[in-house]
Design an enzyme around this catalytic site. Structure first.
Site, PDB file in Angstrom:
ATOM      1  N   ARG A  24      39.772  -6.865  62.078  1.00 41.91           N
ATOM      2  CA  ARG A  24      39.344  -7.033  63.474  1.00 41.91           C
ATOM      3  C   ARG A  24      38.100  -7.899  63.547  1.00 41.91           C
ATOM      4  NH1 ARG A  24      38.761  -1.751  66.904  1.00 41.91           N
ATOM      5  NH2 ARG A  24      38.669  -3.310  68.575  1.00 41.91           N
ATOM      6  N   CYS A  54      30.181  -1.995  67.691  1.00 40.30           N
ATOM      7  CA  CYS A  54      31.578  -1.914  67.254  1.00 40.30           C
ATOM      8  C   CYS A  54      32.435  -2.467  68.381  1.00 40.30           C
ATOM      9  CB  CYS A  54      31.953  -0.472  66.888  1.00 40.30           C
ATOM     10  SG  CYS A  54      31.646   0.722  68.209  1.00 40.30           S
TER      11      CYS A  54
END
Length: 286
Positions: A183, A240
């Protein structure tokens, strides 16, 4: 100060101290937001309260501005803790069944409110069961609200969007991304509409804090992982996808003994807020 100096509690210790603790169930699933509350209703640790990631620990979403789990106001967060029946004087122990990912956000929220006796059950529900801990499978009672929490100095600072923009403008050093490497690199993106990371950030997946048992690695191993971030350069800013697993990294830093007076800052909006403005740069390198 347990919150910063001993943020984890082993299941065996939690069992022994259970009468003096207030357990808080934080189970949640991103793909099924009702699953955590249903699991709590079915079975929970003794005398456990429940906090929901979206209903209690997140504020209203603005699709033009905020991330997916924006920070509530402190007043709203204090109200959520009280509404769940949590007394401000209680020794709170948060748990989940996801390696501490959601429990860490609740623990961080307690630190944000200045609560000095907040811990995470190391290894969560699985560790509790391995330690022969019992579960309450009777219907969960409707919580009796606790007295409203009073304002206390925060132990968990936040980094504003403006602070992150300034950090990126100077190279991004100290930005720490808790998402998995694919990611981070932008190779996959199962949740957000844009893939990649904030320029200059370092990829430090929160899964790297855990041993094969699902418990956190020992303090010395965590220090080896996290101490270099404190040794040079600007102070770390954790982020995040939406400010959840970044709290897991902050918990690991505290468990490593690196947070004597306060945690490093959390950019709660995280990548899902960063990409709301297409003019902000996104990196897709390793």
């Amino acid at each position: 100060m347990l919150t910063l100096h001993a943020p984890l509690i082993a299941a065996t210790s939690a069992r022994a101290k259970a009468p003096t603790l207030r357990f808080v169930d934080c189970r949640f699933r991103l793909d099924d937001p009702l699953a955590g509350r249903a699991a709590y209703q079915a079975a929970r640790l003794p005398n456990a309260a429940f906090l929901d990631l979206e209903d209690d620990l997140s504020g209203p979403i603005d699709l033009a501005k905020t991330g997916r789990h924006p920070l509530p106001t402190k007043a709203a967060l204090r109200e959520a803790f009280a509404r769940a029946g949590l007394n401000q004087q209680s020794h709170l122990v948060f748990y989940d069944d996801a390696g501490g990912a959601f429990a860490a956000r609740a623990w961080w929220s307690a630190a944000y409110l200045g609560h000095t006796a907040a811990q995470v059950l190391d290894g969560g529900l699985e560790a509790w069961l391995r330690a022969d801990g019992e579960l309450n499978q009777t219907p969960a009672p409707v919580p009796t609200p606790a007295p409203m929490w009073t304002e206390q100095p925060a132990l968990a600072p936040t980094a504003s969007l403006e602070a992150v923009i300034t950090r990126v403008a100077s190279g991004g050093q100290g930005l720490v991304d808790a998402r998995a490497l694919p990611r981070f690199r932008g190779e996959i993106e199962p949740i957000d509409p844009v893939a990649g990371h904030i320029p200059g950030a370092l990829c430090m997946p929160h899964s790297g804090n855990l041993a094969d048992t699902g418990c956190f690695k020992d303090a010395e191993t965590l220090r080896e992982r996290w101490a270099p971030l404190f040794a040079a350069g600007p102070a770390p800013i954790a982020y995040c996808g939406s400010g959840v697993t970044a709290a897991h990294n902050l918990l690991a830093m505290a468990a490593a003994g690196l947070c004597q007076d306060a945690l490093p800052a959390l950019y709660v909006g995280s990548f899902s807020e960063w990409i709301r403005d297409p003019a902000r740069p996104v990196a897709r390198d390793a």
